[in-house]
Design an enzyme around this catalytic site. Structure first.
Site, mmCIF file in Angstrom:
data_model
loop_
_atom_site.group_PDB
_atom_site.id
_atom_site.type_symbol
_atom_site.label_atom_id
_atom_site.label_comp_id
_atom_site.label_asym_id
_atom_site.label_seq_id
_atom_site.Cartn_x
_atom_site.Cartn_y
_atom_site.Cartn_z
ATOM 1 N N HIS A 226 26.509 -4.333 -11.844
ATOM 2 C CA HIS A 226 27.587 -5.102 -11.211
ATOM 3 C C HIS A 226 27.662 -6.541 -11.704
ATOM 4 O O HIS A 226 28.653 -7.243 -11.443
ATOM 5 C CB HIS A 226 27.469 -5.050 -9.670
ATOM 6 C CG HIS A 226 26.429 -5.942 -9.086
ATOM 7 N ND1 HIS A 226 25.194 -5.481 -8.683
ATOM 8 C CD2 HIS A 226 26.443 -7.264 -8.803
ATOM 9 C CE1 HIS A 226 24.502 -6.494 -8.177
ATOM 10 N NE2 HIS A 226 25.236 -7.587 -8.241
ATOM 11 N N ASP A 270 24.199 3.964 -9.195
ATOM 12 C CA ASP A 270 24.020 3.778 -10.641
ATOM 13 C C ASP A 270 24.223 2.321 -11.069
ATOM 14 O O ASP A 270 24.760 2.038 -12.148
ATOM 15 C CB ASP A 270 24.979 4.693 -11.420
ATOM 16 C CG ASP A 270 24.856 6.152 -11.002
ATOM 17 O OD1 ASP A 270 23.717 6.651 -10.969
ATOM 18 O OD2 ASP A 270 25.889 6.781 -10.677
ATOM 19 N N SER A 367 20.957 -11.023 -7.933
ATOM 20 C CA SER A 367 21.364 -9.717 -8.460
ATOM 21 C C SER A 367 20.801 -9.479 -9.857
ATOM 22 O O SER A 367 20.790 -10.384 -10.709
ATOM 23 C CB SER A 367 22.889 -9.637 -8.534
ATOM 24 O OG SER A 367 23.450 -9.551 -7.259
ATOM 25 N N GLY A 368 20.359 -8.252 -10.103
ATOM 26 C CA GLY A 368 19.821 -7.886 -11.408
ATOM 27 C C GLY A 368 18.369 -8.227 -11.600
ATOM 28 O O GLY A 368 17.732 -7.792 -12.563
#
Length: 417
Positions: A226, A270, A367-368
């Site tokens: 994302h 995913d 995020s990530g």
């Protein structure tokens, strides 16, 4: 009564202050000489590295030798290191020998071969002499059949290697980071110490931090899909390393971005991507890769795990310049899917981590980034990727992470790692 003069005694013609001055000057000169000797003998010493290869005819190659941190590999590497340590610690080079690092174990027609990195410390002007002595010490040891190691005659014996290459090799093992535990948090947290989380990267556009990522090899990062919902062109992105965003320790351009084929921006499943760097990094104490777990790797509920990032300190809060860290706990998917938590939104490809009481959590901008756990010998494994959640540190709304083991085969298919 009259005393005759003592033969040989002379009356000094120097005044007391002159004698004191001469003594002071002599002491000062002597101190300078000693200081220079100490400096050149101790403080002017530099690290010198040599690579050497050995045959181990008594041991057959086992495929488990290629599995990083497997017990059989770790035990044999330790046995080799101990043998070389013992050899030099009992030699004339004891003061100069620092350590041995076993680089690899590889198959050979004669059983098994190993490449080893030797580290010494001495004054550079002695380089030729020290190298010759080290060569002789090993040759004598092996010639007398006192060791299970044998000289690999197919390669030059001691090969010089520069410091940057040596440090790259010394720090190439995965999962070498901080000593656990005692952690704090991101959204309400504490700054991370230098080299505690050396795999942490920042994905940026125009020097502005957007997402976290984890270094899994010298040229690949693992992150969340994302992060690229809006900007997919790799030329727009750079990756930086080190605990501070500004200034960064190291920066790399991005060559390519591979998002999971089944990922869709309107859902959380995913949520995984790999990023290839345009130029490989050089490993050091501050930049290392994290270990990827096997698909069978299990993490039980209530396990202590750690998440790091440069995300907001609270919902809609400021973003820090220095990397922050938080200790959270794994929450079972059954609990996370309770109606009062996420009501069934957590799939089998996700992990929940945090506390139902809230407060400690990842946040916007994390995020990530990595969710890691320490296993045997304090080796850190990447088990999750910061993916989604409601608010930051909100009660009954823990963080949800992409489950790395679920995508282990996908990662290998894209990166060959």
């Amino acid at each position: 009564m009259y005393q005759p003069p003592i033969l040989g005694r002379r009356t000094s013609s120097l005044k007391p202050w002159m004698i004191a001055l001469i003594i002071t000057a002599a002491v000062l000169v002597l101190a300078i000489i000693i200081g220079l000797l100490v400096y050149f003998l101790e403080f002017d010493q530099k690290s010198h590295y040599y690579q050497i290869s050995f045959q181990i005819p008594s041991i057959e190659y086992n495929p488990a030798f290629s599995v990083e941190h497997s017990k059989i590999r770790t035990d044999l590497k330790q046995k080799i290191s101990d043998e070389i340590d013992k050899t030099f610690q009992r030699s004339s080079l004891n003061r100069h020998y620092i350590k041995t690092h076993v680089v690899n174990l590889r198959s050979s027609n004669d059983g098994l071969k190993t490449d080893v990195l030797l580290k010494f410390q001495f004054v550079s002007s002695n380089a030729d002499t020290i190298k010759r002595q080290a060569d002789n010490i090993l040759w004598q040891k092996l010639k007398l059949n006192e060791s299970f190691l044998k000289i690999d005659t197919s390669l030059p014996y001691l090969r010089d290697i520069n410091e940057a290459q040596a440090e790259h090799i010394l720090n190439s093992c995965c999962g070498l980071g901080r000593e656990p535990p005692s952690m704090e948090r991101i959204a309400d947290g504490y700054t991370a110490k230098k080299a505690d989380w050396p795999w942490q990267a920042s994905l940026q556009m125009d020097g502005i931090h957007f997402c976290g990522a984890s270094l899994i090899s010298e040229e690949w990062l693992l992150t969340a899909a994302h992060c690229f919902d809006t900007y997919k062109n790799p030329k727009l992105w750079t990756a930086s390393f080190g605990t501070t965003l500004n200034p960064p320790l190291m920066r790399r351009n991005v060559q390519s971005i591979i998002v999971h084929e089944n990922y869709a921006a309107h859902k959380h499943d995913d949520d995984i991507a790999v990023v290839k760097l345009s130029t490989p990094v050089m490993f050091s104490e501050d930049v290392r890769r994290v270990c990827l777990p096997d698909a069978t790797f299990e993490v039980l509920p209530n396990s202590k795990v750690f998440v790091t990032g440069w995300g907001a300190l609270k919902a809609n809060g400021p973003f820090p310049n220095t990397l922050r860290q938080v200790e959270v706990e794994i929450i079972s998917n059954d609990v996370c899917n309770q109606v009062y938590v996420y009501g069934g939104a957590v799939s089998s490809g996700m992990i929940c981590a945090g506390f139902l009481t809230g407060k400690l959590d990842a946040c916007e901008g994390d995020s990530g980034g990595p969710l890691v756990i320490a296993r045997d010998r304090n080796i850190w494994y990447l088990i999750g990727i910061v993916s989604w959640g409601i608010d930051c540190g909100k009660e009954n709304k823990p963080g949800v992470y992409t489950k790395v083991t679920r995508y282990r085969d996908w990662i290998k298919s894209k990166t060959n790692i």
